[in-house]
Design a protein around this motif. Structure first.
Motif, PDB file in Angstrom:
ATOM      1  N   ILE A 199      23.708  49.921  66.758  1.00  0.00           N
ATOM      2  CA  ILE A 199      24.689  48.896  67.119  1.00  0.00           C
ATOM      3  C   ILE A 199      24.188  47.535  66.653  1.00  0.00           C
ATOM      4  N   ASP A 200      25.033  46.851  65.890  1.00  0.00           N
ATOM      5  CA  ASP A 200      24.724  45.504  65.403  1.00  0.00           C
ATOM      6  C   ASP A 200      25.942  44.637  65.689  1.00  0.00           C
ATOM      7  N   ARG A 201      25.914  43.958  66.826  1.00  0.00           N
ATOM      8  CA  ARG A 201      27.097  43.212  67.275  1.00  0.00           C
ATOM      9  C   ARG A 201      27.370  41.964  66.449  1.00  0.00           C
ATOM     10  N   ALA A 202      26.376  41.511  65.693  1.00  0.00           N
ATOM     11  CA  ALA A 202      26.603  40.353  64.828  1.00  0.00           C
ATOM     12  C   ALA A 202      27.365  40.747  63.571  1.00  0.00           C
ATOM     13  N   ALA A 203      27.284  42.032  63.201  1.00  0.00           N
ATOM     14  CA  ALA A 203      27.909  42.486  61.959  1.00  0.00           C
ATOM     15  C   ALA A 203      29.226  43.217  62.175  1.00  0.00           C
ATOM     16  N   LEU A 204      29.366  43.883  63.315  1.00  0.00           N
ATOM     17  CA  LEU A 204      30.527  44.731  63.548  1.00  0.00           C
ATOM     18  C   LEU A 204      31.098  44.508  64.948  1.00  0.00           C
ATOM     19  N   ARG A 205      32.369  44.903  65.106  1.00  0.00           N
ATOM     20  CA  ARG A 205      33.028  44.781  66.408  1.00  0.00           C
ATOM     21  C   ARG A 205      33.107  46.153  67.084  1.00  0.00           C
ATOM     22  N   TYR A 206      32.775  46.172  68.374  1.00  0.00           N
ATOM     23  CA  TYR A 206      32.781  47.400  69.171  1.00  0.00           C
ATOM     24  C   TYR A 206      33.624  47.138  70.422  1.00  0.00           C
ATOM     25  N   PRO A 207      34.930  47.344  70.364  1.00  0.00           N
ATOM     26  CA  PRO A 207      35.814  46.974  71.476  1.00  0.00           C
ATOM     27  C   PRO A 207      35.435  47.611  72.815  1.00  0.00           C
ATOM     28  N   TRP A 208      34.864  48.785  72.790  1.00  0.00           N
ATOM     29  CA  TRP A 208      34.581  49.526  74.021  1.00  0.00           C
ATOM     30  C   TRP A 208      33.301  49.064  74.714  1.00  0.00           C
ATOM     31  N   LEU A 209      32.428  48.358  74.013  1.00  0.00           N
ATOM     32  CA  LEU A 209      31.117  48.020  74.571  1.00  0.00           C
ATOM     33  C   LEU A 209      31.198  47.148  75.818  1.00  0.00           C
ATOM     34  N   SER A 210      32.170  46.253  75.864  1.00  0.00           N
ATOM     35  CA  SER A 210      32.250  45.343  77.012  1.00  0.00           C
ATOM     36  C   SER A 210      32.476  46.093  78.321  1.00  0.00           C
ATOM     37  N   GLY A 211      33.001  47.308  78.224  1.00  0.00           N
ATOM     38  CA  GLY A 211      33.242  48.106  79.426  1.00  0.00           C
ATOM     39  C   GLY A 211      32.076  48.990  79.820  1.00  0.00           C
ATOM     40  N   VAL A 212      30.980  48.926  79.049  1.00  0.00           N
ATOM     41  CA  VAL A 212      29.799  49.747  79.344  1.00  0.00           C
ATOM     42  C   VAL A 212      28.577  48.820  79.299  1.00  0.00           C
ATOM     43  N   PRO A 213      28.350  48.054  80.372  1.00  0.00           N
ATOM     44  CA  PRO A 213      27.284  47.049  80.361  1.00  0.00           C
ATOM     45  C   PRO A 213      25.904  47.591  79.992  1.00  0.00           C
ATOM     46  N   ALA A 214      25.602  48.818  80.368  1.00  0.00           N
ATOM     47  CA  ALA A 214      24.278  49.376  80.084  1.00  0.00           C
ATOM     48  C   ALA A 214      24.023  49.541  78.589  1.00  0.00           C
ATOM     49  N   LEU A 215      25.080  49.633  77.811  1.00  0.00           N
ATOM     50  CA  LEU A 215      24.936  49.823  76.365  1.00  0.00           C
ATOM     51  C   LEU A 215      25.303  48.582  75.559  1.00  0.00           C
ATOM     52  N   ASP A 216      25.729  47.534  76.243  1.00  0.00           N
ATOM     53  CA  ASP A 216      26.250  46.359  75.543  1.00  0.00           C
ATOM     54  C   ASP A 216      25.103  45.479  75.035  1.00  0.00           C
ATOM     55  N   ARG A 217      24.411  45.996  74.029  1.00  0.00           N
ATOM     56  CA  ARG A 217      23.329  45.274  73.370  1.00  0.00           C
ATOM     57  C   ARG A 217      23.145  45.875  71.986  1.00  0.00           C
ATOM     58  N   ASP A 218      22.316  45.253  71.176  1.00  0.00           N
ATOM     59  CA  ASP A 218      22.018  45.799  69.858  1.00  0.00           C
ATOM     60  C   ASP A 218      21.024  46.951  69.969  1.00  0.00           C
ATOM     61  N   PHE A 219      21.209  47.950  69.131  1.00  0.00           N
ATOM     62  CA  PHE A 219      20.268  49.059  68.986  1.00  0.00           C
ATOM     63  C   PHE A 219      19.899  49.115  67.502  1.00  0.00           C
ATOM     64  N   SER A 220      18.700  48.658  67.177  1.00  0.00           N
ATOM     65  CA  SER A 220      18.307  48.516  65.776  1.00  0.00           C
ATOM     66  C   SER A 220      17.616  49.752  65.228  1.00  0.00           C
ATOM     67  N   HIS A 221      17.607  49.840  63.894  1.00  0.00           N
ATOM     68  CA  HIS A 221      16.890  50.938  63.254  1.00  0.00           C
ATOM     69  C   HIS A 221      15.402  50.850  63.532  1.00  0.00           C
ATOM     70  N   ASP A 222      14.844  49.656  63.505  1.00  0.00           N
ATOM     71  CA  ASP A 222      13.401  49.513  63.733  1.00  0.00           C
ATOM     72  C   ASP A 222      13.002  49.988  65.120  1.00  0.00           C
ATOM     73  N   GLU A 223      13.800  49.638  66.121  1.00  0.00           N
ATOM     74  CA  GLU A 223      13.543  50.089  67.492  1.00  0.00           C
ATOM     75  C   GLU A 223      13.608  51.616  67.554  1.00  0.00           C
ATOM     76  N   TYR A 224      14.653  52.161  66.951  1.00  0.00           N
ATOM     77  CA  TYR A 224      14.821  53.618  66.937  1.00  0.00           C
ATOM     78  C   TYR A 224      13.667  54.305  66.212  1.00  0.00           C
ATOM     79  N   ALA A 225      13.311  53.809  65.033  1.00  0.00           N
ATOM     80  CA  ALA A 225      12.304  54.471  64.205  1.00  0.00           C
ATOM     81  C   ALA A 225      10.968  54.585  64.924  1.00  0.00           C
ATOM     82  N   THR A 226      10.612  53.544  65.649  1.00  0.00           N
ATOM     83  CA  THR A 226       9.348  53.580  66.390  1.00  0.00           C
ATOM     84  C   THR A 226       9.338  54.731  67.389  1.00  0.00           C
ATOM     85  N   GLU A 227      10.419  54.862  68.147  1.00  0.00           N
ATOM     86  CA  GLU A 227      10.500  55.926  69.150  1.00  0.00           C
ATOM     87  C   GLU A 227      10.668  57.297  68.500  1.00  0.00           C
ATOM     88  N   ALA A 228      11.461  57.355  67.431  1.00  0.00           N
ATOM     89  CA  ALA A 228      11.727  58.638  66.777  1.00  0.00           C
ATOM     90  C   ALA A 228      10.458  59.233  66.177  1.00  0.00           C
TER      91      ALA A 228
END
Length: 202
Positions: free
Chosen positions: A10-39
Motif C-alpha cells: 500500500i502506497d497512499r501517496a501514489a494510489l487511492r484506496y477508497p476502502w482503507l478509511s473504513g479499516v483503521p488497523a490497515l490504514d497506513r503504508d505497507f512498503s516493499h522494504d518492510e515486507y522484504a525484511t520480514e519475508a
C-alpha cells in the motif's frame, strides 16, 4: 523455494484506496522494504503482488507501480495478480493488452464488495471465459454466502484456472463451520480450482 502468492503493498501517496478509511488497523503504508525484511526472515524468496482494490481509475497505475518495484535491486516481487472489471464492455480489449505483459500472472475482482448480480451478469461471465487458454488465473474473493455464485462461475468457465482466496473466508470467530464446510468441499471437487491457505485466523 517459498513463494508468497498474496502480497499486498500500500502506497497512499501514489494510489487511492477508497476502502482503507473504513479499516483503521490497515490504514497506513505497507512498503516493499518492510515486507522484504520480514519475508526473508521467514524464508520467502519470491512474491506475487495481489491487487489491493484501488480506485478503478488507478488500476493500471497500481500494476505499473508494482512492476517498477520489481525492477529494483533486491526486490522479491516477480509478478502481479491485477485488478480487473469483467463486468465492463472494455474488458476484452484490456485483456488483449494485458496478456502481452509477462509481469501479469492473473486477475482478481473482489466480489464481496459488490452485489451478487455483478458476477451473475452475462457480460461478466463471458469475459471470464475469455481468460481461458491465456495461462492466467482468476482469484475468487468471496464470502461463504457467495460460494454458490463462485461455484456457478467456475462451472461456466471450466478452462479457466481459479484460485479461491482465504479458504472462502470462513467465519472463524463466529464458529460458523456450516454451511462453509460443505461449500468448500463442493468447490474443491472442481479440477480448475485451487485454494490459498490464508485468512483462516481472521
Amino acid at each position: 523455494m517459498i513463494v508468497d502468492t498474496h502480497l499486498h503493498l500500500i502506497d497512499r501517496a501514489a494510489l487511492r484506496y477508497p476502502w482503507l478509511s473504513g479499516v483503521p488497523a490497515l490504514d497506513r503504508d505497507f512498503s516493499h522494504d518492510e515486507y522484504a525484511t520480514e519475508a526473508r526472515r521467514a524464508g520467502i524468496e519470491l512474491a506475487l503482488h495481489m491487487e489491493v482494490d484501488v480506485h478503478p481509475a488507478d488500476i493500471e497505475a497500481e500494476t505499473a507501480l508494482v512492476e517498477g518495484l520489481s525492477k529494483k535491486p533486491g526486490s522479491l516481487v516477480r509478478g502481479a495478480i491485477v485488478s480487473c472489471r469483467p463486468e465492463e464492455p472494455g474488458f476484452a480489449a484490456w485483456l488483449d493488452k494485458v496478456k502481452a505483459d509477462p509481469f501479469v500472472k492473473g486477475f482478481r475482482r473482489v466480489l464481496h464488495v459488490v452485489p451478487d448480480d455483478v458476477s451473475e451478469g452475462a457480460l461478466f461471465r463471458e469475459n471470464i471465459r475469455r481468460i481461458a487458454g491465456s495461462g492466467l488465473t482468476f482469484d475468487l474473493c468471496v464470502l461463504p454466502q457467495q460460494m454458490s455464485q463462485a461455484i456457478a462461475l467456475v462451472d461456466l468457465a471450466p478452462d479457466v484456472q481459479f484460485v479461491l482466496d482465504h479458504c472462502g473466508v470462513p467465519d472463524i470467530r463466529g464458529k460458523a463451520e456450516h454451511p462453509w464446510r460443505e461449500q468448500i468441499a463442493e468447490i474443491a471437487r472442481r479440477p480448475n480450482v485451487v485454494g490459498k491457505i490464508s485468512g483462516v485466523v481472521a
